[in-house]
Design a protein around this motif. Structure first.
Motif, PDB file in Angstrom:
ATOM      1  N   PHE A 235      10.113  -6.602   0.823  1.00 57.03           N
ATOM      2  CA  PHE A 235      10.351  -5.485   0.688  1.00 57.03           C
ATOM      3  C   PHE A 235      11.394  -5.325  -0.395  1.00 57.03           C
ATOM      4  O   PHE A 235      10.959  -4.304  -1.225  1.00 57.03           O
ATOM      5  CB  PHE A 235      10.691  -5.064   2.131  1.00 57.03           C
ATOM      6  N   ALA A 236      12.456  -5.906  -0.325  1.00 53.53           N
ATOM      7  CA  ALA A 236      13.723  -5.699  -1.281  1.00 53.53           C
ATOM      8  C   ALA A 236      12.888  -5.855  -2.700  1.00 53.53           C
ATOM      9  O   ALA A 236      13.295  -5.286  -3.697  1.00 53.53           O
ATOM     10  CB  ALA A 236      14.511  -6.809  -1.101  1.00 53.53           C
ATOM     11  N   SER A 237      12.165  -6.908  -2.802  1.00 53.12           N
ATOM     12  CA  SER A 237      11.695  -7.052  -4.202  1.00 53.12           C
ATOM     13  C   SER A 237      10.751  -5.959  -4.564  1.00 53.12           C
ATOM     14  O   SER A 237      10.708  -5.676  -5.750  1.00 53.12           O
ATOM     15  CB  SER A 237      10.651  -8.365  -4.277  1.00 53.12           C
ATOM     16  N   LEU A 238      10.072  -5.303  -3.778  1.00 57.81           N
ATOM     17  CA  LEU A 238       9.255  -4.182  -4.119  1.00 57.81           C
ATOM     18  C   LEU A 238      10.276  -3.134  -4.685  1.00 57.81           C
ATOM     19  O   LEU A 238       9.878  -2.412  -5.697  1.00 57.81           O
ATOM     20  CB  LEU A 238       8.423  -3.669  -3.044  1.00 57.81           C
ATOM     21  N   LEU A 239      11.258  -2.979  -4.103  1.00 58.44           N
ATOM     22  CA  LEU A 239      12.233  -1.927  -4.420  1.00 58.44           C
ATOM     23  C   LEU A 239      13.000  -2.102  -5.935  1.00 58.44           C
ATOM     24  O   LEU A 239      12.953  -1.218  -6.448  1.00 58.44           O
ATOM     25  CB  LEU A 239      13.385  -1.878  -3.399  1.00 58.44           C
ATOM     26  N   CYS A 240      13.242  -3.559  -6.071  1.00 58.21           N
ATOM     27  CA  CYS A 240      13.649  -3.852  -7.504  1.00 58.21           C
ATOM     28  C   CYS A 240      12.890  -3.500  -8.452  1.00 58.21           C
ATOM     29  O   CYS A 240      13.249  -3.076  -9.502  1.00 58.21           O
ATOM     30  CB  CYS A 240      14.302  -5.432  -7.086  1.00 58.21           C
ATOM     31  N   GLU A 241      11.414  -4.011  -8.209  1.00 58.16           N
ATOM     32  CA  GLU A 241      10.292  -3.606  -9.291  1.00 58.16           C
ATOM     33  C   GLU A 241      10.203  -2.402  -9.509  1.00 58.16           C
ATOM     34  O   GLU A 241       9.679  -1.871 -10.570  1.00 58.16           O
ATOM     35  CB  GLU A 241       9.056  -4.458  -8.444  1.00 58.16           C
ATOM     36  N   THR A 242      10.248  -1.480  -8.419  1.00 59.02           N
ATOM     37  CA  THR A 242       9.990   0.051  -8.675  1.00 59.02           C
ATOM     38  C   THR A 242      11.200   0.640  -9.430  1.00 59.02           C
ATOM     39  O   THR A 242      11.029   1.285 -10.215  1.00 59.02           O
ATOM     40  CB  THR A 242       9.788   0.615  -7.390  1.00 59.02           C
ATOM     41  N   PHE A 243      12.518   0.372  -9.040  1.00 63.47           N
ATOM     42  CA  PHE A 243      13.643   1.141  -9.532  1.00 63.47           C
ATOM     43  C   PHE A 243      14.168   0.499 -10.687  1.00 63.47           C
ATOM     44  O   PHE A 243      15.085   1.304 -11.281  1.00 63.47           O
ATOM     45  CB  PHE A 243      14.591   1.315  -8.223  1.00 63.47           C
ATOM     46  N   GLN A 244      13.967  -0.697 -10.936  1.00 64.13           N
ATOM     47  CA  GLN A 244      14.501  -1.300 -11.945  1.00 64.13           C
ATOM     48  C   GLN A 244      13.806  -1.406 -13.614  1.00 64.13           C
ATOM     49  O   GLN A 244      14.092  -2.003 -14.347  1.00 64.13           O
ATOM     50  CB  GLN A 244      15.071  -2.859 -11.804  1.00 64.13           C
ATOM     51  N   GLN A 245      12.603  -0.738 -13.274  1.00 58.57           N
ATOM     52  CA  GLN A 245      11.899  -0.514 -14.473  1.00 58.57           C
ATOM     53  C   GLN A 245      12.307   0.431 -15.269  1.00 58.57           C
ATOM     54  O   GLN A 245      13.180   1.432 -15.104  1.00 58.57           O
ATOM     55  CB  GLN A 245      10.266  -0.155 -14.104  1.00 58.57           C
ATOM     56  N   PRO A 246      12.141   0.433 -16.873  1.00 58.29           N
ATOM     57  CA  PRO A 246      12.852   1.130 -17.649  1.00 58.29           C
ATOM     58  C   PRO A 246      12.823   2.829 -17.522  1.00 58.29           C
ATOM     59  O   PRO A 246      13.580   3.434 -17.593  1.00 58.29           O
ATOM     60  CB  PRO A 246      11.869   0.651 -18.978  1.00 58.29           C
ATOM     61  N   SER A 247      11.523   3.002 -17.030  1.00 63.21           N
ATOM     62  CA  SER A 247      11.076   4.562 -16.724  1.00 63.21           C
ATOM     63  C   SER A 247      12.025   5.307 -15.744  1.00 63.21           C
ATOM     64  O   SER A 247      11.739   6.226 -15.627  1.00 63.21           O
ATOM     65  CB  SER A 247       9.643   4.951 -16.470  1.00 63.21           C
ATOM     66  N   ALA A 248      12.632   4.330 -14.822  1.00 62.02           N
ATOM     67  CA  ALA A 248      13.250   4.768 -13.457  1.00 62.02           C
ATOM     68  C   ALA A 248      14.901   5.113 -13.799  1.00 62.02           C
ATOM     69  O   ALA A 248      15.514   5.430 -13.142  1.00 62.02           O
ATOM     70  CB  ALA A 248      13.373   3.596 -12.420  1.00 62.02           C
ATOM     71  N   GLY A 249      15.102   5.231 -15.129  1.00 63.39           N
ATOM     72  CA  GLY A 249      16.476   5.401 -15.650  1.00 63.39           C
ATOM     73  C   GLY A 249      17.303   6.663 -15.206  1.00 63.39           C
ATOM     74  O   GLY A 249      18.232   6.845 -14.903  1.00 63.39           O
ATOM     75  N   ASP A 250      16.387   7.766 -15.557  1.00 63.63           N
ATOM     76  CA  ASP A 250      16.874   9.226 -15.224  1.00 63.63           C
ATOM     77  C   ASP A 250      16.527   9.595 -14.025  1.00 63.63           C
ATOM     78  O   ASP A 250      15.519   9.239 -13.346  1.00 63.63           O
ATOM     79  CB  ASP A 250      16.403  10.125 -16.271  1.00 63.63           C
ATOM     80  N   VAL A 251      17.261  10.455 -13.481  1.00 62.01           N
ATOM     81  CA  VAL A 251      17.125  11.172 -12.077  1.00 62.01           C
ATOM     82  C   VAL A 251      15.716  11.959 -11.880  1.00 62.01           C
ATOM     83  O   VAL A 251      15.235  11.574 -10.860  1.00 62.01           O
ATOM     84  CB  VAL A 251      18.300  12.374 -11.954  1.00 62.01           C
ATOM     85  N   ASP A 252      15.253  12.576 -13.152  1.00 65.43           N
ATOM     86  CA  ASP A 252      13.894  13.295 -12.851  1.00 65.43           C
ATOM     87  C   ASP A 252      12.835  12.381 -12.748  1.00 65.43           C
ATOM     88  O   ASP A 252      11.781  12.608 -11.872  1.00 65.43           O
ATOM     89  CB  ASP A 252      13.774  13.950 -13.992  1.00 65.43           C
ATOM     90  N   SER A 253      12.731  11.249 -13.277  1.00 63.87           N
ATOM     91  CA  SER A 253      11.674  10.447 -13.377  1.00 63.87           C
ATOM     92  C   SER A 253      11.841   9.384 -11.956  1.00 63.87           C
ATOM     93  O   SER A 253      10.854   9.111 -11.285  1.00 63.87           O
ATOM     94  CB  SER A 253      11.615   9.430 -14.535  1.00 63.87           C
TER      95      SER A 253
ATOM     96  N   SER B  66       0.808  -1.198  -0.056  1.00 69.08           N
ATOM     97  CA  SER B  66       0.158  -0.050  -0.031  1.00 69.08           C
ATOM     98  C   SER B  66       0.940   1.262  -0.127  1.00 69.08           C
ATOM     99  O   SER B  66       0.533   2.274  -0.684  1.00 69.08           O
ATOM    100  CB  SER B  66      -0.900  -0.069   1.218  1.00 69.08           C
ATOM    101  N   LEU B  67       2.079   1.199   0.623  1.00 66.14           N
ATOM    102  CA  LEU B  67       3.027   2.380   0.628  1.00 66.14           C
ATOM    103  C   LEU B  67       3.327   2.916  -0.667  1.00 66.14           C
ATOM    104  O   LEU B  67       3.950   4.002  -0.556  1.00 66.14           O
ATOM    105  CB  LEU B  67       4.062   2.151   1.806  1.00 66.14           C
ATOM    106  N   ARG B  68       3.298   2.119  -1.648  1.00 65.03           N
ATOM    107  CA  ARG B  68       3.894   2.412  -3.037  1.00 65.03           C
ATOM    108  C   ARG B  68       3.040   3.694  -3.285  1.00 65.03           C
ATOM    109  O   ARG B  68       3.673   4.342  -4.258  1.00 65.03           O
ATOM    110  CB  ARG B  68       3.545   1.281  -3.795  1.00 65.03           C
ATOM    111  N   ARG B  69       1.912   4.006  -2.949  1.00 66.02           N
ATOM    112  CA  ARG B  69       1.272   5.210  -3.190  1.00 66.02           C
ATOM    113  C   ARG B  69       1.427   6.529  -2.659  1.00 66.02           C
ATOM    114  O   ARG B  69       0.928   7.317  -2.865  1.00 66.02           O
ATOM    115  CB  ARG B  69      -0.471   4.758  -3.200  1.00 66.02           C
ATOM    116  N   CYS B  70       2.292   6.247  -1.615  1.00 66.99           N
ATOM    117  CA  CYS B  70       2.712   7.324  -0.524  1.00 66.99           C
ATOM    118  C   CYS B  70       4.097   7.927  -1.212  1.00 66.99           C
ATOM    119  O   CYS B  70       4.994   7.502  -0.775  1.00 66.99           O
ATOM    120  CB  CYS B  70       2.817   6.924   0.823  1.00 66.99           C
ATOM    121  N   LYS B  71       4.086   8.791  -2.100  1.00 69.64           N
ATOM    122  CA  LYS B  71       5.160   9.095  -2.817  1.00 69.64           C
ATOM    123  C   LYS B  71       6.132  10.282  -1.742  1.00 69.64           C
ATOM    124  O   LYS B  71       7.047  10.314  -2.109  1.00 69.64           O
ATOM    125  CB  LYS B  71       5.143   9.700  -4.261  1.00 69.64           C
TER     126      LYS B  71
END
Length: 403
Positions: A259-277, A234-239
């Motif tokens: 928890f670790a898998s959620l982090l990997c799923e979030t930050f290893q997606q293609p849209s997470a490549g640049d700092v701004d996104s 649920s905390l994935r919606r709390c940016k």
């Protein structure tokens, strides 16, 4: 004393040298002789933004609060004979008409005062902070609190400690009121006897609108891996989340790996490549994570070492009082060293020996731009030989190796 805080203890025998102006933050704790204070003291309270008062409140102080304080905190115990005084103060404070006035109510170990405070919550939305610490909230109190939360749209901080919420039943009732708090930044439910069903209710409530959370503290409960997984999802919606505390629960390896898998799923997606996104992603602002005392073993350390370095803002990590051992420390070391913003790490009481601490030291030595300033390693099995390996670390930091 800090420059912005003045603390007045119960016995004040000399007021002749007392300053004519006090800083904006003023603390008055457990004072039974306020009626004897000089007018000068009351006058100096007027510019105060915060006042912490015991329950024996003089008429002068009540007047000062009404005339000058923009933020008021009740902090301390109250016996039944003091209840009438507290009730008068609450009644006066409720007369505030200004929208700029926000009341912070903190109650500790006061079973009588809780009812007065709950009754005082009305249609005037003046509460910004409610805290109930060891006040023996029963089901009737929880129902009343849940109903009254609908009148506190400006509430930004709700704290309940050392009160049993009777797991699913009490949390379900409380969640009904929580759903109305669209401005809630800090939710603290510590030592409330919450188990997996209760954690699931909190997760559902977060999903339904508590997206502004800055802090979630559900420490010292009995939440296992399933309940923790629901909350973490649920905390994935709390940016805006900055502080996550699940200490002293039972999430175990499964919860830590999830928890670790959620982090990997979030930050290893293609849209997470640049700092701004990356700034707009969930977990991007998370700066402190506390998973201490959660029965986490070496089996989860590989996953944590992979996931934790993906957090761009992580500055404090607490994995103390788990079963890390040398194997886990060896697995964690590259991950800890790779955390770009990490300044403080706690690995106390993790059954770590010389082998594990040597691996950590070597990993840190390889990371030339590490920001690590404090490593807590007390109550491990580190000898002088293992401690000496930390000396080779080229940068300045403090390793706490106490017993």
């Amino acid at each position: 004393l800090s420059p912005r805080t003045v603390s007045l203890v119960p016995r004040l025998s000399h007021l002749s040298s007392f300053p004519t102006y006090l800083p904006p933050s003023i603390m008055l704790a457990s004072m039974g002789n306020l009626d004897q204070l000089d007018d000068m003291l009351v006058a100096s309270l007027w510019p105060a933004e915060r006042v912490l008062v015991g329950m024996k409140v003089s008429k002068r102080l009540r007047k000062a609060l009404l005339l000058g304080a923009s933020r008021v905190v009740f902090h301390g115990t109250a016996e039944k004979q003091e209840g009438s005084s507290a009730q008068k103060v609450c009644a006066d404070l409720m007369r505030f008409q200004s929208k700029d006035v926000h009341l912070e109510i903190q109650i500790r170990s006061s079973y009588h005062l809780k009812g007065i405070i709950l009754d005082s919550i009305g249609e005037k939305d003046v509460y910004s902070h409610l805290s109930f610490n060891d006040t023996k909230l029963d089901m009737e109190d929880i129902q009343q609190l849940s109903r009254k939360l609908g009148y506190t749209a400006n509430l930004s901080h709700l704290e309940i400690r050392a009160n049993s919420l009777v797991d699913n039943v009490g949390v379900d009732i409380l969640s009904t009121g929580l759903k109305t708090l669209r401005n809630l930044n800090k939710l603290i439910l510590v030592s409330c006897n919450i188990r997996d069903l209760g954690a699931a209710s909190i997760a559902t409530t977060i999903d339904q609108g508590l997206f502004q959370l800055d802090t979630l503290d559900m420490g010292c409960n009995s939440i296992e891996s399933h309940g923790a997984s629901r909350v973490l999802s649920s905390l994935r919606r709390c940016k805006s989340l900055r502080h996550l505390n699940l200490r002293s629960n039972l999430i175990g390896d499964r919860g830590a790996i999830f928890f670790a898998s959620l982090l990997c799923e979030t930050f290893q997606q293609p849209s997470a490549g640049d700092v701004d996104s990356k700034v707009e992603l969930p977990w991007a602002k998370l700066s402190s994570v506390n998973l201490s005392r959660n029965q986490i073993s070496a089996n989860a350390c590989n996953a944590l070492a992979e996931g934790l370095p993906l957090l761009p803002s992580l500055s404090s990590l607490d994995l103390g009082c788990n079963h890390i051992e040398d194997e886990g420390a060896s697995k964690l070391s590259p991950g800890i060293a790779a955390c770009s913003s990490l300044t403080t790490t706690n690995l106390n009481d993790g059954a770590i020996g010389d082998e594990g601490i040597t691996c950590l030291a070597e990993a840190l030595c390889k990371r030339k731009n590490s920001k690590i300033a404090h490593i807590h390693l007390a109550k491990n099995m580190i000898t002088d030989e293992g401690g000496a390996s930390l000396v080779a670390f080229p940068q300045s930091f403090c390793a706490v190796l106490g017993c």
